[in-house]
Write an enzyme that holds these catalytic residues in place. Structure first.
Site, mmCIF file in Angstrom:
data_model
loop_
_atom_site.group_PDB
_atom_site.id
_atom_site.type_symbol
_atom_site.label_atom_id
_atom_site.label_comp_id
_atom_site.label_asym_id
_atom_site.label_seq_id
_atom_site.Cartn_x
_atom_site.Cartn_y
_atom_site.Cartn_z
ATOM 1 N N SER A 6 0.838 -1.202 0.000
ATOM 2 C CA SER A 6 0.000 0.000 0.000
ATOM 3 C C SER A 6 0.871 1.249 0.000
ATOM 4 C CB SER A 6 -0.908 0.007 1.225
ATOM 5 O OG SER A 6 -1.522 1.269 1.334
ATOM 6 N N HIS A 31 -1.524 -1.194 -4.123
ATOM 7 C CA HIS A 31 -2.763 -0.755 -3.471
ATOM 8 C C HIS A 31 -2.704 0.758 -3.295
ATOM 9 C CE1 HIS A 31 -6.305 -1.447 -0.877
ATOM 10 N NE2 HIS A 31 -5.802 -0.513 -0.083
ATOM 11 N N ASP A 33 -4.674 4.011 -1.863
ATOM 12 C CA ASP A 33 -5.727 4.418 -0.933
ATOM 13 C C ASP A 33 -6.182 5.834 -1.229
ATOM 14 O OD1 ASP A 33 -6.087 2.215 0.978
ATOM 15 O OD2 ASP A 33 -3.949 2.511 1.327
ATOM 16 N N MET A 35 -8.548 8.805 -0.105
ATOM 17 C CA MET A 35 -9.313 9.287 1.047
ATOM 18 C C MET A 35 -9.798 10.704 0.779
ATOM 19 S SD MET A 35 -6.737 7.985 3.981
ATOM 20 C CE MET A 35 -6.335 6.250 4.151
ATOM 21 N N HIS A 64 -8.479 1.697 -3.801
ATOM 22 C CA HIS A 64 -9.420 1.578 -2.677
ATOM 23 C C HIS A 64 -10.034 2.950 -2.414
ATOM 24 C CE1 HIS A 64 -9.743 0.585 1.939
ATOM 25 N NE2 HIS A 64 -10.916 0.789 1.372
ATOM 26 N N MET A 66 -12.023 5.268 -0.418
ATOM 27 C CA MET A 66 -12.652 5.580 0.874
ATOM 28 C C MET A 66 -13.277 6.960 0.704
ATOM 29 S SD MET A 66 -9.563 4.107 3.149
ATOM 30 C CE MET A 66 -8.477 4.100 1.739
ATOM 31 N N MET A 135 -11.967 -5.022 5.989
ATOM 32 C CA MET A 135 -11.053 -4.082 6.650
ATOM 33 C C MET A 135 -10.703 -4.617 8.035
ATOM 34 S SD MET A 135 -10.306 -1.625 4.596
ATOM 35 C CE MET A 135 -9.320 -0.727 5.786
ATOM 36 N N ASP A 173 -6.983 -5.737 4.827
ATOM 37 C CA ASP A 173 -6.291 -4.443 4.732
ATOM 38 C C ASP A 173 -6.321 -3.766 6.099
ATOM 39 O OD1 ASP A 173 -5.287 -1.958 3.986
ATOM 40 O OD2 ASP A 173 -7.037 -1.396 2.780
HETATM 41 C C1 DX5 Z 1 -6.225 2.161 5.809
HETATM 42 C C2 DX5 Z 1 -5.891 1.863 4.370
HETATM 43 C C3 DX5 Z 1 -4.799 0.869 4.238
HETATM 44 C C4 DX5 Z 1 -3.479 1.290 4.794
HETATM 45 C C5 DX5 Z 1 -2.903 0.093 5.478
HETATM 46 O O1 DX5 Z 1 -7.172 3.138 5.856
HETATM 47 O O2 DX5 Z 1 -7.015 1.373 3.675
HETATM 48 O O3 DX5 Z 1 -4.655 0.374 2.906
HETATM 49 O O4 DX5 Z 1 -2.563 1.738 3.832
HETATM 50 O O5 DX5 Z 1 -1.737 0.457 6.114
HETATM 51 P P1 DX5 Z 1 -1.014 -0.475 7.161
HETATM 52 O O6 DX5 Z 1 -0.638 -1.740 6.442
HETATM 53 O O7 DX5 Z 1 0.150 0.355 7.578
HETATM 54 O O8 DX5 Z 1 -1.996 -0.741 8.277
HETATM 55 ZN ZN ZN Z 2 -6.651 0.374 1.662
#
Ligand code: DX5
Ligand code: ZN
Length: 222
Positions: A6, A31, A33, A35, A64, A66, A135, A173
């Site tokens: 990620s 991956h 993320d 946000m 992903h 969010m 999650m 994740d």
């Molecule tokens: C969390 C994200 C993850 C994050 C995981 O909100 O969706 O993908 O990058 O990070 P680690 O592996 O550090 O928990």
């Molecule tokens: Zn993620």
């Protein structure tokens, strides 16, 4: 099995070289993320950043979302090079339309559920998705502690998949490193997102190799 480093845990000033490092180290998927500051209390990056990273690596882009309003973003992320878009089941009534829109663009579809969300929320969509994301932290930040209490959902996702003859991948994740990845594998996970657990390592290749071997050894078979 797929291992998906990620990028959230990478050096933000070096996304190009960090994504290459993940690829060279044997990561299967990248991956990404996204946000939006509404669905989760943090902001990461948008489609322009994804398209800037895209030419550097051949890896499958696992995006992903969010985000509270993914309908406004789907096309931009597919144009930016996403191979899969994962949306959150907490968006409720919007889900059928979002799945349809993503498919229309020839992109794979993932459906995620947060730790407080009951697994029955994803049940109506199991035959319409390519991946179910369980999650294992509350989303928004990297580096959080893995939540053991989410593991029964992984087990249930595996049971449903077998009983119904379906083919979705089961992804975990949040707080995933070699030990927690093994626990997830025993419950039936086959796709492992790991940020801090991989990017914080000087030797990411070793970290990925160890995770892959450990997961393979612990893989649920029946
Ligand atoms: C969390 C994200 C993850 C994050 C995981 O909100 O969706 O993908 O990058 O990070 P680690 O592996 O550090 O928990
Ligand atoms: Zn993620």
């Amino acid at each position: 099995m797929k291992i998906a480093p990620s990028l959230l845990a990478a050096d933000y000033g070096k996304f190009a070289s960090e994504s290459k490092r993940a690829e060279r180290s044997g990561g299967d998927w990248l991956h990404l993320d996204i946000m939006d500051g509404h669905f989760v209390p943090n902001i990461s990056f948008g489609p322009n950043v994804v398209s800037a990273i895209r030419p550097n690596v051949k890896m499958f882009f696992d995006v992903h979302l969010m985000c509270a309003q993914p309908e406004t973003l789907i096309e931009s992320f597919v144009s930016a090079g996403a191979n899969q878009l994962t949306i959150h089941c907490e968006l409720g009534d919007k889900i059928p339309d979002l799945i349809w829109r993503i498919r229309q663009l020839n992109c794979k579809v993932g459906l995620a559920l947060n730790p407080p969300t009951h697994i029955t929320a994803v049940e109506p969509y199991l035959d319409k998705i390519d991946l179910l994301l369980v999650m294992t932290v509350n989303p928004g930040f990297g580096g959080q502690k893995f939540m053991q209490e989410c593991l029964p959902k992984v087990q249930k996702a595996w049971d449903w998949r077998m009983q119904r003859g379906l083919g979705y991948r089961i992804q975990v994740d949040g707080g995933v490193e070699v030990n927690t990845a093994a626990e997830c594998a025993r419950m039936g996970a086959d796709t492992f997102v790991s940020g801090t657990g991989l990017f914080s390592k000087r030797n990411m290749k070793n970290a990925i190799t160890t995770m892959r071997e450990t997961v393979e050894k612990n893989r649920r078979r029946q």
